[in-house]
Motif scaffolding. Structure first.
Motif, short mmCIF file in Angstrom:
data_model
loop_
_atom_site.label_atom_id
_atom_site.label_comp_id
_atom_site.label_asym_id
_atom_site.label_seq_id
_atom_site.Cartn_x
_atom_site.Cartn_y
_atom_site.Cartn_z
N PHE A 153 0.84 -1.20 0.00
CA PHE A 153 0.00 0.00 0.00
C PHE A 153 0.88 1.25 0.00
O PHE A 153 0.64 2.19 -0.77
CB PHE A 153 -0.92 0.00 1.22
N ASN A 154 1.88 1.28 0.86
CA ASN A 154 2.75 2.46 0.95
C ASN A 154 3.51 2.71 -0.35
O ASN A 154 3.70 3.86 -0.74
CB ASN A 154 3.74 2.31 2.12
N ARG A 155 3.91 1.65 -1.03
CA ARG A 155 4.64 1.80 -2.29
C ARG A 155 3.74 2.20 -3.45
O ARG A 155 4.12 3.00 -4.29
CB ARG A 155 5.34 0.48 -2.67
N VAL A 156 2.54 1.63 -3.51
CA VAL A 156 1.71 1.75 -4.71
C VAL A 156 0.56 2.76 -4.57
O VAL A 156 0.29 3.53 -5.49
CB VAL A 156 1.15 0.36 -5.09
N PHE A 157 -0.14 2.75 -3.44
CA PHE A 157 -1.38 3.52 -3.32
C PHE A 157 -1.27 4.80 -2.50
O PHE A 157 -2.10 5.68 -2.65
CB PHE A 157 -2.49 2.66 -2.69
N ALA A 158 -0.30 4.88 -1.62
CA ALA A 158 -0.23 6.03 -0.72
C ALA A 158 -0.05 7.32 -1.51
O ALA A 158 0.75 7.39 -2.44
CB ALA A 158 0.91 5.86 0.27
N LYS A 159 -0.83 8.32 -1.14
CA LYS A 159 -0.69 9.65 -1.74
C LYS A 159 -1.16 10.67 -0.71
O LYS A 159 -1.95 10.34 0.18
CB LYS A 159 -1.48 9.74 -3.04
N PRO A 160 -0.70 11.89 -0.85
CA PRO A 160 -1.12 12.92 0.11
C PRO A 160 -2.63 13.09 0.10
O PRO A 160 -3.28 12.95 -0.93
CB PRO A 160 -0.44 14.20 -0.40
N PHE A 161 -3.17 13.34 1.28
CA PHE A 161 -4.60 13.56 1.37
C PHE A 161 -4.89 15.02 1.08
O PHE A 161 -4.24 15.91 1.62
CB PHE A 161 -5.13 13.19 2.76
N ARG A 162 -5.88 15.26 0.20
CA ARG A 162 -6.28 16.63 -0.13
C ARG A 162 -7.72 16.84 0.25
O ARG A 162 -8.61 16.16 -0.29
CB ARG A 162 -6.13 16.88 -1.63
#
Length: 175
Positions: A153-162
């Motif tokens: 998840f951390n490598r592929v899906f994690a992105k900053p929350f907006r």
């Protein structure tokens, strides 16, 4: 078949969307949560930390107050749980833990607003993608698969929350 389950305690880094230092254990107690916070803070011992949490009792425990007081070098008598001082009540402990002058502090979400807690979104992804319909041979197998999924998840899906909500009411009341 195996008996048992696991509890996941996690932190989402808002600027990256990653889960930081998840704790996976057999219980979710006051001491488990305080230990989780301690290990998280240890990743940047002098840094400033803001934890957004719901109103679960372990999020404002005596153990947590003691941890924050020690880490922030708060020179005060904390009192006695149920009797006096900072430790007297849930409200007094939350007020202490929310104190903006502490480099480690907690922001408590309003009751009945878990949808504001973005870690719940990630927990939902973990449930749908890693646990539901999963096959686990043991509690240790479950733990390993959870940790592997979190790394993925951390490598592929994690992105900053907006946040996209502007603060305007969603619907105007009829005049």
């Amino acid at each position: 078949l195996f008996d048992g389950t696991l509890c996941l305690i996690g932190n989402m880094v808002v600027t990256t969307g990653e889960l930081l230092r998840p704790t996976i254990g057999a219980t979710r107690t006051e001491s488990d949560f305080a230990s989780h916070i301690k290990q998280t803070v240890a990743t940047d011992p002098e840094g400033s930390w803001v934890f957004v949490v719901d109103n679960l009792n372990i999020h404002c425990s005596e153990s947590l107050v003691n941890l924050v007081a020690e880490a922030c070098e708060v020179p005060t008598d904390l009192g006695k749980k149920g009797k006096r001082g900072v430790l007297k009540s849930v409200a007094s402990r939350q007020a202490f833990l929310s104190e903006s002058s502490h480099r480690i502090r907690f922001v408590y979400l309003p009751k009945h607003s878990s949808w504001l807690n973005q870690i719940e979104v990630i927990f939902g992804v973990i449930m749908r993608k890693a646990i539901r319909r999963g096959s686990f041979t043991s509690v240790e197998d479950l733990r390993t698969k959870l940790l592997n999924f979190i790394a993925y998840f951390n490598r592929v899906f994690a992105k900053p929350f907006r946040w996209t909500y502007t603060g305007r009411p969603l619907m105007q009341a009829a005049a």
